[in-house]
Design an enzyme around this catalytic site. Structure first.
Site, short mmCIF file in Angstrom:
data_model
loop_
_atom_site.label_atom_id
_atom_site.label_comp_id
_atom_site.label_asym_id
_atom_site.label_seq_id
_atom_site.Cartn_x
_atom_site.Cartn_y
_atom_site.Cartn_z
N GLY A 26 -4.06 -6.92 6.78
CA GLY A 26 -3.03 -6.60 5.80
C GLY A 26 -3.28 -5.27 5.09
O GLY A 26 -2.34 -4.54 4.78
N ASP A 27 -4.54 -4.95 4.84
CA ASP A 27 -4.89 -3.68 4.23
C ASP A 27 -4.37 -2.53 5.07
O ASP A 27 -3.75 -1.59 4.56
CB ASP A 27 -6.41 -3.60 4.07
CG ASP A 27 -6.89 -2.27 3.53
OD1 ASP A 27 -6.43 -1.86 2.46
OD2 ASP A 27 -7.72 -1.63 4.20
N CYS A 28 -4.58 -2.61 6.38
CA CYS A 28 -4.12 -1.55 7.29
C CYS A 28 -2.60 -1.49 7.37
O CYS A 28 -2.02 -0.41 7.33
CB CYS A 28 -4.67 -1.79 8.69
SG CYS A 28 -6.44 -1.70 8.79
#
Length: 135
Positions: A26-28
């Protein structure tokens, strides 16, 4: 993006993953969304793009986004957020307090989960809402 990135696990397998794995992805996904959105809507130079992106992807901003959109989430999504928030992470944040870091991890877990389960329409809705929160 799904045209060139292949993910071959089904929803049942994704459900068994650690929420920290969802947050890792999700960060990416969120950062790519923010960067692409900035490039689409501005004509800034790379350094200015970076500075604007940081304001949206830092833990405090993500925690604020989650707080603002939480009531719009389904019960399943709230459960994903809860699991992401409560995941035992031994990493200490550098530029955030522990509470903001926990809620940003929860936000990233939600984004990662929606991406990994190929819920692209809902993912786009949440990403667009998140973009409107900080503008």
């Amino acid at each position: 993006m799904n045209d060139f990135i292949e993910f071959n696990k089904d929803e049942q397998e994704v459900n068994l993953m650690s929420p920290l794995t969802w947050a890792y992805v999700g960060d990416c996904v969120y950062e790519l969304y923010v960067r692409t959105n900035l490039v689409n809507k501005t004509n800034l130079k790379p350094h200015a793009l970076h500075i604007r992106a940081i304001k949206k992807v830092k833990a405090k901003a993500q925690a604020e986004i989650l707080n603002k959109i939480h009531e719009d989430l389904t019960e399943k999504e709230k459960d994903i957020v809860r699991r992401g928030r409560n995941a035992e992470n031994h990493h200490l944040p550098k530029n955030a307090n522990v509470q903001d870091y926990m809620y940003s991890t929860a936000f990233e877990a939600l984004i990662g989960y929606l991406y990994l389960t190929k819920q692209n329409t809902r993912l786009k809705e949440i990403l667009d809402k998140s973009n409107n929160v900080l503008d």
